[in-house]
Write a protein that holds these residues in place. Structure first.
Motif, short mmCIF file in Angstrom:
data_model
loop_
_atom_site.label_atom_id
_atom_site.label_comp_id
_atom_site.label_asym_id
_atom_site.label_seq_id
_atom_site.Cartn_x
_atom_site.Cartn_y
_atom_site.Cartn_z
N UNK A 36 0.84 -1.19 0.00
CA UNK A 36 0.00 0.00 0.00
C UNK A 36 0.88 1.25 0.00
N UNK A 37 0.39 2.27 -0.68
CA UNK A 37 1.18 3.51 -0.76
C UNK A 37 1.00 4.39 0.47
N UNK A 38 0.07 4.03 1.34
CA UNK A 38 -0.16 4.80 2.54
C UNK A 38 -0.90 3.99 3.58
N UNK A 39 -1.06 4.59 4.75
CA UNK A 39 -1.72 3.88 5.86
C UNK A 39 -3.24 4.03 5.78
N UNK A 40 -3.93 2.92 6.11
CA UNK A 40 -5.38 2.97 6.32
C UNK A 40 -5.69 2.12 7.54
N UNK A 41 -6.76 2.44 8.23
CA UNK A 41 -7.11 1.75 9.46
C UNK A 41 -7.44 0.28 9.21
N UNK A 42 -8.19 0.04 8.16
CA UNK A 42 -8.68 -1.30 7.89
C UNK A 42 -8.16 -1.80 6.55
N UNK A 71 -7.70 -4.89 11.41
CA UNK A 71 -7.66 -3.46 11.73
C UNK A 71 -6.26 -3.03 12.17
N UNK A 72 -6.13 -1.79 12.53
CA UNK A 72 -4.83 -1.24 12.85
C UNK A 72 -4.20 -1.90 14.07
N UNK A 73 -5.04 -2.40 14.97
CA UNK A 73 -4.54 -3.05 16.18
C UNK A 73 -4.22 -4.52 15.97
N UNK A 74 -4.53 -5.02 14.78
CA UNK A 74 -4.24 -6.42 14.48
C UNK A 74 -5.39 -7.38 14.71
N UNK A 75 -6.55 -6.86 15.07
CA UNK A 75 -7.72 -7.72 15.24
C UNK A 75 -8.22 -8.17 13.88
N UNK A 117 -0.54 -7.93 8.83
CA UNK A 117 -0.10 -6.67 8.24
C UNK A 117 1.15 -6.17 8.94
N UNK A 118 1.94 -5.43 8.19
CA UNK A 118 3.13 -4.78 8.73
C UNK A 118 2.89 -3.29 8.57
N UNK A 119 2.52 -2.63 9.65
CA UNK A 119 2.18 -1.21 9.56
C UNK A 119 3.37 -0.36 9.19
N UNK A 120 4.55 -0.77 9.61
CA UNK A 120 5.75 0.03 9.33
C UNK A 120 6.01 0.15 7.83
#
Length: 124
Positions: free
Chosen positions: A24-30, A49-53, A68-71
């Motif tokens: 992804x080119x940017x962050x999204x919550x879900x 989701x962002x918390x990994x749920x 997901x790897x948020x970094x």
């Protein structure tokens, strides 16, 4: 605007495994994975989701794992014990908070961004 690019699709034999990735080119919550088989409607497989749920469709529960790897803004789908009915085009999707808490997540409600897909085929 968030761009999504899937990779990792291919042909897999009975009981085999495959790992899909989505950049992804940017962050999204879900974020989530969806698929569409020939002649069928698109269906949701899993969301995170962002918390990994996570939430899974019954058809893949226990066989597929979303992460997901948020970094690095990457989404993954580990697929094990693949079956013929898993043959489909697999799409990565992303959206805001509503996308992960919608009672109709399986149809992509709230997902604002979609990739072009990566094809997974079952080979006997």
């Amino acid at each position: 605007q968030v761009q999504l690019v899937e990779s990792g699709g291919g042909s897999v034999q009975a009981g085999g495994s495959l790992r899909l990735s989505c950049a992804a080119s940017g962050y999204t919550y879900c974020m989530g994975w969806f698929r569409q088989a020939p002649g069928k409607e698109r269906e949701g497989i899993a969301i995170i989701n962002s918390a990994g749920s996570t939430t899974y469709a019954d058809s893949v529960k226990g066989r597929f794992t979303i992460s997901r790897d948020k970094a690095s803004n990457k989404l993954y789908l580990q697929m094990n014990s693949l079956k013929p009915e898993d043959t489909a085009m697999y799409y990565c999707a992303a959206g805001g908070v509503r996308a992960c808490y919608s009672g109709s997540w399986s149809v992509g409600s709230g997902m604002n961004y979609w990739g072009k897909g990566t094809l997974v085929t079952y080979s006997s």
